[in-house]
Design a protein around this motif. Structure first.
Motif, PDB file in Angstrom:
ATOM      1  N   THR A  49       0.829  -1.206   0.000  1.00  0.00           N
ATOM      2  CA  THR A  49       0.000   0.000   0.000  1.00  0.00           C
ATOM      3  C   THR A  49       0.857   1.247   0.000  1.00  0.00           C
ATOM      4  OG1 THR A  49      -1.743  -1.171   1.219  1.00  0.00           O
ATOM      5  CG2 THR A  49      -1.835   1.232   1.232  1.00  0.00           C
ATOM      6  N   LYS A  50       1.932   1.214   0.776  1.00  0.00           N
ATOM      7  CA  LYS A  50       2.842   2.358   0.840  1.00  0.00           C
ATOM      8  C   LYS A  50       3.489   2.612  -0.527  1.00  0.00           C
ATOM      9  CE  LYS A  50       7.374   3.726   1.810  1.00  0.00           C
ATOM     10  NZ  LYS A  50       8.685   3.294   1.294  1.00  0.00           N
ATOM     11  N   GLN A  51       3.959   1.543  -1.175  1.00  0.00           N
ATOM     12  CA  GLN A  51       4.629   1.709  -2.466  1.00  0.00           C
ATOM     13  C   GLN A  51       3.669   2.252  -3.529  1.00  0.00           C
ATOM     14  OE1 GLN A  51       6.401  -2.061  -3.433  1.00  0.00           O
ATOM     15  NE2 GLN A  51       7.888  -1.972  -1.752  1.00  0.00           N
ATOM     16  N   TRP A  52       2.464   1.693  -3.580  1.00  0.00           N
ATOM     17  CA  TRP A  52       1.501   2.161  -4.587  1.00  0.00           C
ATOM     18  C   TRP A  52       1.008   3.569  -4.286  1.00  0.00           C
ATOM     19  CZ3 TRP A  52       1.047   0.388  -9.222  1.00  0.00           C
ATOM     20  CH2 TRP A  52       1.366  -0.946  -9.493  1.00  0.00           C
ATOM     21  N   THR A  53       0.877   3.912  -3.020  1.00  0.00           N
ATOM     22  CA  THR A  53       0.464   5.271  -2.652  1.00  0.00           C
ATOM     23  C   THR A  53       1.500   6.284  -3.121  1.00  0.00           C
ATOM     24  OG1 THR A  53      -0.735   4.445  -0.720  1.00  0.00           O
ATOM     25  CG2 THR A  53      -0.135   6.787  -0.730  1.00  0.00           C
ATOM     26  N   GLU A  54       2.786   5.984  -2.886  1.00  0.00           N
ATOM     27  CA  GLU A  54       3.843   6.887  -3.342  1.00  0.00           C
ATOM     28  C   GLU A  54       3.832   7.023  -4.870  1.00  0.00           C
ATOM     29  OE1 GLU A  54       7.263   6.296   0.122  1.00  0.00           O
ATOM     30  OE2 GLU A  54       7.302   5.037  -1.686  1.00  0.00           O
ATOM     31  N   ARG A  55       3.602   5.922  -5.545  1.00  0.00           N
ATOM     32  CA  ARG A  55       3.598   5.958  -7.020  1.00  0.00           C
ATOM     33  C   ARG A  55       2.431   6.792  -7.551  1.00  0.00           C
ATOM     34  NH1 ARG A  55       3.880   0.533 -10.841  1.00  0.00           N
ATOM     35  NH2 ARG A  55       3.850   1.619 -12.866  1.00  0.00           N
ATOM     36  N   ILE A  56       1.235   6.607  -6.982  1.00  0.00           N
ATOM     37  CA  ILE A  56       0.061   7.373  -7.428  1.00  0.00           C
ATOM     38  C   ILE A  56       0.239   8.851  -7.127  1.00  0.00           C
ATOM     39  CG2 ILE A  56      -2.417   7.736  -7.011  1.00  0.00           C
ATOM     40  CD1 ILE A  56      -2.636   4.716  -6.534  1.00  0.00           C
ATOM     41  N   MET A  57       0.776   9.176  -5.947  1.00  0.00           N
ATOM     42  CA  MET A  57       1.007  10.577  -5.605  1.00  0.00           C
ATOM     43  C   MET A  57       1.963  11.232  -6.594  1.00  0.00           C
ATOM     44  SD  MET A  57       1.342  10.783  -1.451  1.00  0.00           S
ATOM     45  CE  MET A  57       1.953  12.458  -1.647  1.00  0.00           C
ATOM     46  N   LYS A  58       3.041  10.543  -6.926  1.00  0.00           N
ATOM     47  CA  LYS A  58       4.020  11.106  -7.846  1.00  0.00           C
ATOM     48  C   LYS A  58       3.400  11.397  -9.213  1.00  0.00           C
ATOM     49  CE  LYS A  58       8.520  10.134  -9.936  1.00  0.00           C
ATOM     50  NZ  LYS A  58       9.646   9.165 -10.034  1.00  0.00           N
ATOM     51  N   GLN A  59       2.651  10.422  -9.740  1.00  0.00           N
ATOM     52  CA  GLN A  59       2.045  10.615 -11.055  1.00  0.00           C
ATOM     53  C   GLN A  59       0.962  11.701 -11.019  1.00  0.00           C
ATOM     54  OE1 GLN A  59       3.234   9.300 -13.804  1.00  0.00           O
ATOM     55  NE2 GLN A  59       4.780   8.283 -12.559  1.00  0.00           N
ATOM     56  N   THR A  60       0.255  11.813  -9.901  1.00  0.00           N
ATOM     57  CA  THR A  60      -0.765  12.863  -9.780  1.00  0.00           C
ATOM     58  C   THR A  60      -0.121  14.240  -9.776  1.00  0.00           C
ATOM     59  OG1 THR A  60      -2.186  11.361  -8.526  1.00  0.00           O
ATOM     60  CG2 THR A  60      -2.676  13.709  -8.378  1.00  0.00           C
ATOM     61  N   GLU A  61       0.995  14.364  -9.052  1.00  0.00           N
ATOM     62  CA  GLU A  61       1.699  15.647  -9.021  1.00  0.00           C
ATOM     63  C   GLU A  61       2.235  16.024 -10.402  1.00  0.00           C
ATOM     64  OE1 GLU A  61       4.594  14.825  -6.059  1.00  0.00           O
ATOM     65  OE2 GLU A  61       3.279  15.334  -4.369  1.00  0.00           O
ATOM     66  N   PHE A 144      -3.407  10.989   1.245  1.00  0.00           N
ATOM     67  CA  PHE A 144      -2.336  10.044   0.920  1.00  0.00           C
ATOM     68  C   PHE A 144      -1.064  10.392   1.698  1.00  0.00           C
ATOM     69  CE2 PHE A 144      -3.347   7.798  -3.326  1.00  0.00           C
ATOM     70  CZ  PHE A 144      -4.629   7.498  -2.867  1.00  0.00           C
ATOM     71  N   ARG A 145      -0.759  11.714   1.732  1.00  0.00           N
ATOM     72  CA  ARG A 145       0.449  12.145   2.443  1.00  0.00           C
ATOM     73  C   ARG A 145       0.307  11.883   3.947  1.00  0.00           C
ATOM     74  NH1 ARG A 145       0.604  16.576   0.203  1.00  0.00           N
ATOM     75  NH2 ARG A 145       2.094  16.070  -1.462  1.00  0.00           N
ATOM     76  N   ASN A 146      -0.890  12.079   4.468  1.00  0.00           N
ATOM     77  CA  ASN A 146      -1.121  11.796   5.888  1.00  0.00           C
ATOM     78  C   ASN A 146      -0.918  10.316   6.199  1.00  0.00           C
ATOM     79  OD1 ASN A 146      -1.695  14.470   6.394  1.00  0.00           O
ATOM     80  ND2 ASN A 146      -3.918  14.204   6.231  1.00  0.00           N
ATOM     81  N   PHE A 147      -1.318   9.465   5.258  1.00  0.00           N
ATOM     82  CA  PHE A 147      -1.106   8.025   5.459  1.00  0.00           C
ATOM     83  C   PHE A 147       0.383   7.706   5.527  1.00  0.00           C
ATOM     84  CE2 PHE A 147       0.020   4.059   3.237  1.00  0.00           C
ATOM     85  CZ  PHE A 147      -0.449   3.136   4.162  1.00  0.00           C
ATOM     86  N   LEU A 148       1.160   8.276   4.594  1.00  0.00           N
ATOM     87  CA  LEU A 148       2.596   7.996   4.560  1.00  0.00           C
ATOM     88  C   LEU A 148       3.316   8.583   5.765  1.00  0.00           C
ATOM     89  CD1 LEU A 148       3.335   8.595   0.769  1.00  0.00           C
ATOM     90  CD2 LEU A 148       3.086   6.402   1.930  1.00  0.00           C
ATOM     91  N   GLU A 149       2.922   9.799   6.169  1.00  0.00           N
ATOM     92  CA  GLU A 149       3.594  10.459   7.268  1.00  0.00           C
ATOM     93  C   GLU A 149       3.069  10.047   8.634  1.00  0.00           C
ATOM     94  OE1 GLU A 149       6.212  12.361   6.929  1.00  0.00           O
ATOM     95  OE2 GLU A 149       6.164  12.213   4.743  1.00  0.00           O
ATOM     96  N   GLY A 150       1.888   9.481   8.680  1.00  0.00           N
ATOM     97  CA  GLY A 150       1.280   9.128   9.961  1.00  0.00           C
ATOM     98  C   GLY A 150       1.109   7.640  10.162  1.00  0.00           C
ATOM     99  N   ASP A 151       0.060   7.090   9.537  1.00  0.00           N
ATOM    100  CA  ASP A 151      -0.278   5.680   9.775  1.00  0.00           C
ATOM    101  C   ASP A 151       0.859   4.736   9.411  1.00  0.00           C
ATOM    102  OD1 ASP A 151      -2.699   6.599  10.579  1.00  0.00           O
ATOM    103  OD2 ASP A 151      -3.761   6.107   8.719  1.00  0.00           O
ATOM    104  N   PHE A 152       1.485   4.943   8.247  1.00  0.00           N
ATOM    105  CA  PHE A 152       2.519   4.005   7.831  1.00  0.00           C
ATOM    106  C   PHE A 152       3.756   4.131   8.711  1.00  0.00           C
ATOM    107  CE2 PHE A 152       5.991   2.401   5.188  1.00  0.00           C
ATOM    108  CZ  PHE A 152       5.484   1.142   4.907  1.00  0.00           C
TER     109      PHE A 152
END
Length: 334
Positions: A49-61, A144-152
């Motif tokens: 989930t962490k890897q795919w979240t980072e990938r989706i965020m990058k492509q969205t940006e 998404f950023r909150n998930f990476l910086e918080g929950d994960f």
């Protein structure tokens, strides 16, 4: 101060123990406690989930801001917790240029009026783009950023803590296993030493018995009766009886009765013939001088008599080695 030093030393010892356990696990030299399969699956899912979240965020940006330099600038302002300067996007810049050009050509002309209307539309599109970026940042990228910086990060912290506890547990298991193996080896060594002691005593008492048997034979060669001045010769005199040493069946190489006579007879015959015969060694014997020959139990050597030699000894030969050997350590072979 002493407390801090002791605490640092304890922490260093714990860290070293974990490092050794981890290294031995990687090398296949230590057992590893496996985690629950369901927990392992959850950890794998969290990592994916962490890897795919980072990938989706990058492509969205990239989609929202194709210019990498602008993205880098926004990233720096975000890390510095400062607001990035407001600038018009590409649609707004194009619309502004069209409106200004239309003003130059004249709003009353067909071309100037068309440029102004196109410019206003482009600015509207630019505004819509700005709204898209703002909405996406709040409703999509921020969670998404909150998930990476918080929950994960919490998951990583708990997983690291779990890994540390598992290493401590397995290190303790390894120490316990090694301690039990050491105790077992020590017990086996002590038992072997005890057996060696009993064997040495057995050999010692067997030698003592053989020496006493030889002494009994020598005493038996003396006259068994003597005259007594206070008694008449007709009485036959007093008789001296040589006691017989009891024979234990548990002692090695102990013979009684006819067997002992046969062995002695064999040695006497060998001495009288001045020949040689094969003999089996009964016990280990360490030579006391250079004229003697050391022996090993169960080896076969050649023995013979030399004129003038003591009756308790024979000359032994093993290969190119020769020397005196005691007959009590030998058994003649047919």
């Amino acid at each position: 101060m002493d407390f801090n030093v002791k605490r640092l030393a304890a922490d260093a010892g714990t860290f070293l123990s974990r490092a050794v356990q981890f290294t031995e696990e990687k090398l296949g030299q230590a057992e590893k406690t496996e985690l629950d399969a369901h927990l392992e699956n959850l950890l794998i899912r969290a990592e994916n989930t962490k890897q795919w979240t980072e990938r989706i965020m990058k492509q969205t940006e990239v989609l929202l801001q194709p210019n990498p330099n602008v993205r880098l600038e926004e990233f720096v302002y975000e890390k510095l917790e400062k607001k990035a300067p407001t600038r018009m996007n590409n649609h707004e810049l194009l619309g502004q240029s069209m409106i200004e050009s239309g003003g130059e050509f004249g709003p009353g002309t067909a071309y100037g009026n068309a440029l102004i209307k196109c410019g206003e539309t482009e600015k509207q599109i630019g505004g819509a783009e700005r709204e898209l970026i703002h909405s996406s940042a709040i409703n999509f990228l921020t969670p998404f950023r909150n998930f990476l910086e918080g929950d994960f990060k919490t998951i990583l912290k708990e997983r690291k803590l779990l890994q540390v506890k598992r290493l401590d547990l397995d290190a303790a298991k390894t120490r316990l296993k090694k301690a039990r193996m050491t105790d077992a080896r020590a017990a086996a060594h002590h038992l072997r030493c005890l057996n060696d002691f009993v064997e040495a005593q057995t050999t010692y008492y067997a030698q003592c018995y053989q020496y006493m048997v030889d002494l009994q034979k020598q005493l038996g060669s003396f006259p068994s009766s003597f005259s007594n001045n206070n008694q008449s010769s007709a009485s036959g005199g007093a008789s001296i009886s040589v006691p017989t040493i009891p024979v234990s069946a548990s002692l090695p190489n102990v013979s009684s009765g006819h067997g002992s006579s046969t062995a002695s007879g064999g040695f006497n015959e060998l001495r009288s013939s001045n020949g040689s015969r094969k003999a089996r060694v009964l016990y280990d014997y360490d030579a006391a001088s250079s004229s003697e020959l050391s022996l090993l139990a169960d080896e076969v050597i050649t023995v013979g008599s030399v004129p003038g030699m003591d009756s308790d000894w024979l000359m032994g030969e093993r290969g190119n080695q020769t020397g005196k050997v005691p007959i009590t350590y030998l058994e003649l072979l047919n």
